[in-house]
Design a protein around this motif. Structure first.
Motif, PDB file in Angstrom:
ATOM      1  N   VAL A  63      19.335  68.098  54.675  1.00 32.05           N
ATOM      2  CA  VAL A  63      20.664  68.420  54.154  1.00 32.05           C
ATOM      3  C   VAL A  63      20.691  69.941  53.964  1.00 32.05           C
ATOM      4  CG1 VAL A  63      22.284  68.091  52.252  1.00 32.05           C
ATOM      5  CG2 VAL A  63      20.800  66.194  52.958  1.00 32.05           C
ATOM      6  N   ILE A  64      21.567  70.615  54.675  1.00 36.22           N
ATOM      7  CA  ILE A  64      21.640  72.077  54.611  1.00 36.22           C
ATOM      8  C   ILE A  64      22.797  72.484  53.710  1.00 36.22           C
ATOM      9  CG2 ILE A  64      21.973  74.180  55.958  1.00 36.22           C
ATOM     10  CD1 ILE A  64      20.736  72.620  58.336  1.00 36.22           C
ATOM     11  N   VAL A  65      22.488  73.379  52.755  1.00 36.20           N
ATOM     12  CA  VAL A  65      23.493  73.809  51.784  1.00 36.20           C
ATOM     13  C   VAL A  65      23.463  75.332  51.625  1.00 36.20           C
ATOM     14  CG1 VAL A  65      23.580  71.661  50.467  1.00 36.20           C
ATOM     15  CG2 VAL A  65      21.874  73.367  49.888  1.00 36.20           C
ATOM     16  N   PRO A  66      24.645  75.968  51.544  1.00 36.05           N
ATOM     17  CA  PRO A  66      24.677  77.408  51.266  1.00 36.05           C
ATOM     18  C   PRO A  66      24.589  77.640  49.757  1.00 36.05           C
ATOM     19  CG  PRO A  66      26.889  76.609  51.687  1.00 36.05           C
ATOM     20  CD  PRO A  66      25.958  75.438  51.850  1.00 36.05           C
ATOM     21  N   LEU A  67      23.684  78.515  49.345  1.00 33.51           N
ATOM     22  CA  LEU A  67      23.510  78.806  47.926  1.00 33.51           C
ATOM     23  C   LEU A  67      23.733  80.290  47.671  1.00 33.51           C
ATOM     24  CD1 LEU A  67      20.276  76.734  47.184  1.00 33.51           C
ATOM     25  CD2 LEU A  67      22.660  76.016  47.030  1.00 33.51           C
ATOM     26  N   PHE A  75      20.248  69.829  41.820  1.00 27.39           N
ATOM     27  CA  PHE A  75      20.206  68.944  42.976  1.00 27.39           C
ATOM     28  C   PHE A  75      19.841  67.557  42.499  1.00 27.39           C
ATOM     29  CE2 PHE A  75      19.392  73.130  44.577  1.00 27.39           C
ATOM     30  CZ  PHE A  75      20.119  73.175  45.751  1.00 27.39           C
ATOM     31  N   VAL A  76      20.495  66.556  43.093  1.00 28.99           N
ATOM     32  CA  VAL A  76      20.227  65.171  42.717  1.00 28.99           C
ATOM     33  C   VAL A  76      20.089  64.356  44.004  1.00 28.99           C
ATOM     34  CG1 VAL A  76      21.074  63.128  41.495  1.00 28.99           C
ATOM     35  CG2 VAL A  76      21.590  65.413  40.603  1.00 28.99           C
ATOM     36  N   PHE A  77      19.042  63.548  44.054  1.00 26.60           N
ATOM     37  CA  PHE A  77      18.865  62.580  45.133  1.00 26.60           C
ATOM     38  C   PHE A  77      18.637  61.218  44.495  1.00 26.60           C
ATOM     39  CE2 PHE A  77      15.719  60.091  47.627  1.00 26.60           C
ATOM     40  CZ  PHE A  77      16.570  59.711  48.650  1.00 26.60           C
ATOM     41  N   ASP A 106      13.771  77.484  51.740  1.00 26.76           N
ATOM     42  CA  ASP A 106      14.744  78.557  51.879  1.00 26.76           C
ATOM     43  C   ASP A 106      14.928  78.879  53.364  1.00 26.76           C
ATOM     44  OD1 ASP A 106      12.545  80.118  52.636  1.00 26.76           O
ATOM     45  OD2 ASP A 106      12.560  81.350  50.825  1.00 26.76           O
ATOM     46  N   TRP A 107      15.718  79.935  53.645  1.00 22.87           N
ATOM     47  CA  TRP A 107      16.047  80.291  55.022  1.00 22.87           C
ATOM     48  C   TRP A 107      14.802  80.641  55.831  1.00 22.87           C
ATOM     49  CZ3 TRP A 107      19.896  79.543  58.159  1.00 22.87           C
ATOM     50  CH2 TRP A 107      19.999  80.301  59.307  1.00 22.87           C
ATOM     51  N   ASP A 108      13.768  81.186  55.165  1.00 24.34           N
ATOM     52  CA  ASP A 108      12.525  81.565  55.840  1.00 24.34           C
ATOM     53  C   ASP A 108      11.548  80.403  55.951  1.00 24.34           C
ATOM     54  OD1 ASP A 108      13.300  84.250  56.196  1.00 24.34           O
ATOM     55  OD2 ASP A 108      12.685  84.733  54.141  1.00 24.34           O
ATOM     56  N   GLU A 109      12.019  79.184  55.661  1.00 22.96           N
ATOM     57  CA  GLU A 109      11.235  77.959  55.724  1.00 22.96           C
ATOM     58  C   GLU A 109      10.084  77.938  54.723  1.00 22.96           C
ATOM     59  OE1 GLU A 109      10.230  76.777  59.717  1.00 22.96           O
ATOM     60  OE2 GLU A 109      12.169  77.434  60.468  1.00 22.96           O
ATOM     61  N   LYS A 110      10.249  78.678  53.630  1.00 21.77           N
ATOM     62  CA  LYS A 110       9.281  78.655  52.534  1.00 21.77           C
ATOM     63  C   LYS A 110       9.701  77.540  51.583  1.00 21.77           C
ATOM     64  CE  LYS A 110       8.098  81.267  48.451  1.00 21.77           C
ATOM     65  NZ  LYS A 110       8.630  82.327  47.621  1.00 21.77           N
ATOM     66  N   GLN A 111       8.743  76.672  51.226  1.00 26.06           N
ATOM     67  CA  GLN A 111       9.053  75.582  50.311  1.00 26.06           C
ATOM     68  C   GLN A 111       9.275  76.152  48.912  1.00 26.06           C
ATOM     69  OE1 GLN A 111       6.944  71.794  50.652  1.00 26.06           O
ATOM     70  NE2 GLN A 111       6.594  71.891  48.453  1.00 26.06           N
ATOM     71  N   MET A 113      17.506  74.218  52.862  1.00 28.35           N
ATOM     72  CA  MET A 113      17.445  72.872  53.407  1.00 28.35           C
ATOM     73  C   MET A 113      16.708  71.957  52.430  1.00 28.35           C
ATOM     74  SD  MET A 113      15.849  71.299  56.949  1.00 28.35           S
ATOM     75  CE  MET A 113      16.425  72.687  57.850  1.00 28.35           C
ATOM     76  N   MET A 114      17.394  70.911  52.028  1.00 25.48           N
ATOM     77  CA  MET A 114      16.818  69.899  51.162  1.00 25.48           C
ATOM     78  C   MET A 114      16.454  68.708  52.050  1.00 25.48           C
ATOM     79  SD  MET A 114      18.542  68.305  47.739  1.00 25.48           S
ATOM     80  CE  MET A 114      19.721  67.204  48.477  1.00 25.48           C
TER      81      MET A 114
END
Length: 157
Positions: free
Chosen positions: A70-74, A82-84, A99-104, A133-134
């Motif tokens: 799930v991609i979200v602009p922050l 965030f809730v799942f 994040d955008w740099d694929e860092k968790q 990305m979540m």
């Protein structure tokens, strides 16, 4: 003239082959689980009472053991929640966020039997304005197709 006709024919064939491949794309589908919807409404009301507003929310069909990106602009410096919510019969629930740099930047894991085991909720304040990305996942040994629900809320000042 023959070269031009040959090039046009090749381009046309290439376009048609690209169209046939694009039909294999997996499209996200929504689902409806009354139990999950009830939980989502309860969590949403609790967070709204704490000063959050819903930015995005969606139900989604999921497959057991497969992440659903799930991609979200922050926005930098904003406080997000965030809730799942996963199927109540699943045995494992995880959410990873990158994040955008694929860092968790976040990881939460819950198991069946935990208090609110099928609900993962966490706060995050991004350092940069960028897409994140979540990736929620749930594991269910009895069901292959599952329903999940995601919400993104933002604290208003």
């Amino acid at each position: 003239m023959k070269t031009r006709l040959l090039l046009t024919s090749l381009l046309t064939m290439l376009l048609f082959s690209m169209q046939s491949r694009s039909q294999d794309v997996i499209h996200q589908s929504s689902c409806s689980d009354p139990y999950i919807l009830h939980e989502a409404d309860s969590v949403k009301q609790e967070l709204i009472s704490k000063g959050f507003v819903v930015v995005r929310e969606a139900s989604m069909e999921m497959e057991s053991e497969y992440e659903m990106p799930v991609i979200v602009p922050l926005t930098q410096g904003s406080w997000y929640q965030f809730v799942f919510i996963g199927d109540a019969t699943s045995k494992l629930y995880e959410v990873r966020m990158y994040d955008w740099d694929e860092k968790q930047v976040a990881y939460v894991k819950k198991q069946w039997g935990d208090v609110d085991g099928n609900v993962i909720s966490y706060s995050y304040i991004p350092e940069f304005s960028e897409y994140h990305m979540m990736k929620p996942v749930q594991v269910n040994k009895k069901k292959k197709n599952l329903c999940g629900y995601v919400m993104l809320l933002k604290k208003v000042k």
